[in-house]
Motif scaffolding. Structure first.
Motif, mmCIF file in Angstrom:
data_model
loop_
_atom_site.group_PDB
_atom_site.id
_atom_site.type_symbol
_atom_site.label_atom_id
_atom_site.label_comp_id
_atom_site.label_asym_id
_atom_site.label_seq_id
_atom_site.Cartn_x
_atom_site.Cartn_y
_atom_site.Cartn_z
ATOM 1 N N ASP A 75 65.894 37.216 43.482
ATOM 2 C CA ASP A 75 66.516 36.426 44.544
ATOM 3 C C ASP A 75 66.702 34.957 44.198
ATOM 4 O O ASP A 75 67.201 34.182 45.000
ATOM 5 C CB ASP A 75 65.694 36.560 45.830
ATOM 6 C CG ASP A 75 65.694 37.994 46.321
ATOM 7 O OD1 ASP A 75 66.783 38.591 46.372
ATOM 8 O OD2 ASP A 75 64.611 38.513 46.622
ATOM 9 N N PRO A 125 68.665 32.066 42.978
ATOM 10 C CA PRO A 125 70.130 31.929 42.838
ATOM 11 C C PRO A 125 70.543 31.210 41.576
ATOM 12 O O PRO A 125 71.111 30.133 41.623
ATOM 13 C CB PRO A 125 70.517 31.150 44.102
ATOM 14 C CG PRO A 125 69.321 30.287 44.346
ATOM 15 C CD PRO A 125 68.113 31.096 43.938
ATOM 16 N N GLY A 143 74.725 32.424 42.956
ATOM 17 C CA GLY A 143 74.219 33.597 43.658
ATOM 18 C C GLY A 143 73.032 34.177 42.923
ATOM 19 O O GLY A 143 72.609 33.626 41.900
ATOM 20 N N PRO A 144 72.461 35.272 43.441
ATOM 21 C CA PRO A 144 71.287 35.882 42.809
ATOM 22 C C PRO A 144 71.625 36.530 41.466
ATOM 23 O O PRO A 144 72.761 36.927 41.238
ATOM 24 C CB PRO A 144 70.837 36.931 43.837
ATOM 25 C CG PRO A 144 72.074 37.241 44.617
ATOM 26 C CD PRO A 144 72.866 35.970 44.663
ATOM 27 N N TYR A 155 78.800 41.825 41.362
ATOM 28 C CA TYR A 155 77.351 41.733 41.548
ATOM 29 C C TYR A 155 76.762 43.102 41.839
ATOM 30 O O TYR A 155 77.267 43.861 42.641
ATOM 31 C CB TYR A 155 77.010 40.792 42.706
ATOM 32 C CG TYR A 155 75.526 40.790 43.032
ATOM 33 C CD1 TYR A 155 74.612 40.378 42.075
ATOM 34 C CD2 TYR A 155 75.052 41.232 44.255
ATOM 35 C CE1 TYR A 155 73.252 40.388 42.336
ATOM 36 C CE2 TYR A 155 73.691 41.243 44.533
ATOM 37 C CZ TYR A 155 72.793 40.820 43.557
ATOM 38 O OH TYR A 155 71.450 40.845 43.822
#
Length: 191
Positions: free
Chosen positions: A167, A169, A157-158, A183
């Motif tokens: 952004d 990942p 994920g980011p 997150y």
DNA sequence: TAGGCGATGACCT
DNA sequence: GGTCATCGCCTAC
């Protein structure tokens, strides 16, 4: 950076998941990491070469520790190669050894949260600026254990907290692990 | 040498 | 869900 280099950075980051990081009197199985690409990653400290980031330009498997927000320490593994300055931030782990020592450093915290978050993990393991530059493949002291026989399931994920390239990942964690931190996007990152 | 800012964490509702 | 303390680094002057 080119595709091959990018792949290499993320492969090395993933390979750290499930390995045990031994600190001072306590050890944690790494459950969450973030990759930083080095010289051409605007979110990396090595994007600008300074005295602080110099360690990242050196050989792989050294420990890069830095102070954040004045009071927290964060631990990174330099993944090399030399001059690329790629590194992996260890964001969370599960205490697997020396849990009494870790508890004594994190009074009033539930076991699952002892090493949740990069600052907390460094604190639970007793890591600070004295450990900067430690060779993690050495036989004793602060070191990295062997890779697990069965690689854990991984999700991506980011990255957390970074204001640039947020952004990308390049955050990886072990699927479903309760010690993984929540997150939260940096308030400074453009949407 | 001064000012701004951040790869966070803790606490509050 | 949201807000805020806190201080070493980096950059610009």
């Amino acid at each position: 950076m080119d595709q091959a280099t990018s792949d290499d950075v993320t492969v090395r980051a993933r390979s750290l998941l499930g390995r045990v990081l031994h600190g001072h009197g306590a050890a944690a199985r790494i459950t969450e990491v973030e990759a930083y690409g080095g010289v051409d990653d605007p979110a990396s400290h090595a994007f600008t070469r300074t005295t602080r980031s110099e360690i990242m330009y050196g050989p792989a498997w050294r420990l890069y520790v830095y102070r954040s927000y004045g009071m927290h320490f964060c631990a990174n593994v330099v993944t090399g190669p030399t001059e690329r300055a790629a590194a992996v931030l260890v964001r969370a782990g599960e205490i697997v050894d020396g849990i009494e020592t870790a508890r004594s450093r994190r009074i009033g915290v539930k076991d699952v949260a002892l090493a949740r978050g990069p600052g907390n993990l460094a604190r639970a393991l007793g890591l600070d600026l004295d450990d900067l530059g430690t060779d993690l493949l050495s036989a004793d002291g602060v070191r990295l254990g062997d890779a697990p026989i069965d690689p854990p399931p991984v999700m991506a994920g980011p990255r957390v907290g970074v204001s640039k390239a947020a952004d990308v990942p390049w955050r990886f964690w072990i699927t479903g692990d309760p010690t993984v931190s929540a997150y939260r996007r940096s308030p400074r990152a453009p949407r």
